[in-house]
Scaffold this motif. Structure first.
Motif, short mmCIF file in Angstrom:
data_model
loop_
_atom_site.label_atom_id
_atom_site.label_comp_id
_atom_site.label_asym_id
_atom_site.label_seq_id
_atom_site.Cartn_x
_atom_site.Cartn_y
_atom_site.Cartn_z
N ALA A 91 0.80 -1.23 0.00
CA ALA A 91 0.00 0.00 0.00
C ALA A 91 0.83 1.27 0.00
O ALA A 91 0.38 2.31 -0.50
CB ALA A 91 -0.93 0.01 1.21
N THR A 145 -12.38 5.15 8.23
CA THR A 145 -11.88 3.80 8.00
C THR A 145 -12.66 2.78 8.83
O THR A 145 -12.88 1.66 8.39
CB THR A 145 -10.38 3.71 8.32
OG1 THR A 145 -10.13 4.26 9.62
CG2 THR A 145 -9.55 4.47 7.29
N VAL A 208 -11.96 4.26 1.55
CA VAL A 208 -12.45 3.17 0.70
C VAL A 208 -11.88 1.85 1.22
O VAL A 208 -10.84 1.83 1.87
CB VAL A 208 -12.02 3.35 -0.78
CG1 VAL A 208 -12.63 4.62 -1.36
CG2 VAL A 208 -10.50 3.34 -0.92
N LEU A 210 -9.98 -1.77 0.88
CA LEU A 210 -8.96 -2.43 0.07
C LEU A 210 -9.25 -3.92 0.12
O LEU A 210 -9.27 -4.52 1.20
CB LEU A 210 -7.56 -2.14 0.62
CG LEU A 210 -7.11 -0.67 0.61
CD1 LEU A 210 -5.70 -0.55 1.18
CD2 LEU A 210 -7.18 -0.08 -0.79
N HIS A 211 -9.46 -4.50 -1.04
CA HIS A 211 -9.83 -5.91 -1.14
C HIS A 211 -8.64 -6.74 -1.60
O HIS A 211 -7.81 -6.29 -2.39
CB HIS A 211 -10.99 -6.10 -2.12
CG HIS A 211 -12.25 -5.44 -1.68
ND1 HIS A 211 -13.11 -6.01 -0.75
CD2 HIS A 211 -12.81 -4.26 -2.04
CE1 HIS A 211 -14.14 -5.20 -0.57
NE2 HIS A 211 -13.99 -4.13 -1.33
N GLN A 240 -10.46 5.51 -5.00
CA GLN A 240 -11.00 4.37 -5.73
C GLN A 240 -10.01 3.86 -6.77
O GLN A 240 -9.86 2.64 -6.95
CB GLN A 240 -12.33 4.74 -6.39
CG GLN A 240 -13.46 4.91 -5.38
CD GLN A 240 -14.76 5.35 -6.00
OE1 GLN A 240 -14.78 6.06 -7.02
NE2 GLN A 240 -15.88 4.95 -5.40
N SER A 243 -7.38 1.98 -4.86
CA SER A 243 -7.91 0.71 -4.38
C SER A 243 -7.87 -0.35 -5.48
O SER A 243 -7.51 -1.51 -5.23
CB SER A 243 -9.35 0.90 -3.88
OG SER A 243 -9.91 -0.33 -3.48
N ARG A 244 -8.23 0.04 -6.71
CA ARG A 244 -8.18 -0.92 -7.82
C ARG A 244 -6.75 -1.39 -8.08
O ARG A 244 -6.50 -2.58 -8.28
CB ARG A 244 -8.78 -0.28 -9.07
CG ARG A 244 -10.29 -0.08 -9.01
CD ARG A 244 -10.84 0.31 -10.37
NE ARG A 244 -10.39 1.62 -10.81
CZ ARG A 244 -11.02 2.76 -10.54
NH1 ARG A 244 -12.14 2.74 -9.81
NH2 ARG A 244 -10.56 3.91 -11.00
#
Length: 257
Positions: A91, A145, A208, A210-211, A240, A243-244
């Motif tokens: 990250a 968050t 957002v 984070l996956h 966003q 995040s992607r």
């Protein structure tokens, strides 16, 4: 305001007593006297002294004169935790990019019990930054968050938080179960959080999820700015996009382990 929550083994056992000594240190404490450690930990002074000597030997405490502080061994051990290390390493470049684009405070957070744990932070020198710290904590219902984890984490986590009183961190903090449910529902629909002065007066945070490669939320990424500088729509778009890209990078990092 940051929070700390004890996750302590059996209080009467050696591990519980050792943890009580380590948790006697507040975030701003550099060194404490043995008497103060005993007072805060609730241990007899002789017990605190005996365990402190063992902790000195392990390197998790250090001594300066007659006072004690947390040792570098704790930092070294913390760096070995795989999940946190991988998350932070993947990250951080995106956090740096977000800072360069906004010049605002960037946070990477994970859930721990009913609290947010700040894993990493990027901000500028001389900047009046959001007064958080790495390894600091806040209750989930306050910061942006935290609302990410309530919205995109397991339903049981939301129910656990709703079962307890919701502390008002500021006059604007959502503090009733019905209001928090509505807010979490809105976050699920939007896919992001905009939190205005609920964690600290004068600040707006956008966050957002984070996956990971398999889908579940792993962490949350946020931009925090003073109310007068916050650019909410711009910050949502930047987060966003980050995040992607994070999702692709974390998948590659996990496959390479």
């Amino acid at each position: 305001m940051e929070r700390t929550e004890a996750h302590r083994p059996e209080a009467g056992g050696v591990l519980g007593k050792a943890q009580a000594i380590l948790e006697a240190f507040a975030p701003d404490d550099q060194h404490l006297s043995l008497s103060e450690i005993a007072r805060r930990s609730g241990l007899a002074k002789a017990t605190a002294h005996r365990l402190a000597q063992e902790l000195l030997g392990w390197g998790v405490l250090e001594r300066r004169g007659v006072e004690y502080g947390l040792g570098l061994r704790l930092f070294e051990l913390g760096q070995r935790v795989p999940r946190q290390r991988i998350l932070r390493d993947v990250a951080r470049p995106y956090m740096q990019d977000l800072y360069q684009a906004t010049h605002e405070t960037i946070h990477l957070s994970i859930p721990d019990g009913r609290e947010v744990l700040y894993l990493e932070k990027v901000f500028g020198h001389g900047q009046v930054a959001w007064p958080s710290r790495v390894a600091g904590r806040m209750p989930l219902h306050g910061p942006a968050t935290g609302k990410v984890f309530l919205a995109f984490g397991p339903q049981s986590l939301l129910e656990e938080v709703l079962a307890e009183p919701l502390e008002r961190l500021t006059p604007y903090t959502v503090s009733t179960p019905s209001a928090l449910r509505r807010e979490v529902s809105r976050v699920r629909e939007q896919g992001f959080v905009v939190e205005r002065e609920q964690a600290r007066v004068g600040y707006v945070s956008v966050a957002v999820p984070l996956h990971g490669a398999t889908g579940p939320v792993m962490a949350a990424l946020s931009i925090t700015a003073p109310v007068g500088r916050a650019k909410e729509a711009e910050h949502v778009a930047l987060l966003q996009a980050a995040s992607r890209r994070f999702g692709l990078s974390i998948g590659a990092a996990q496959q390479g382990r």
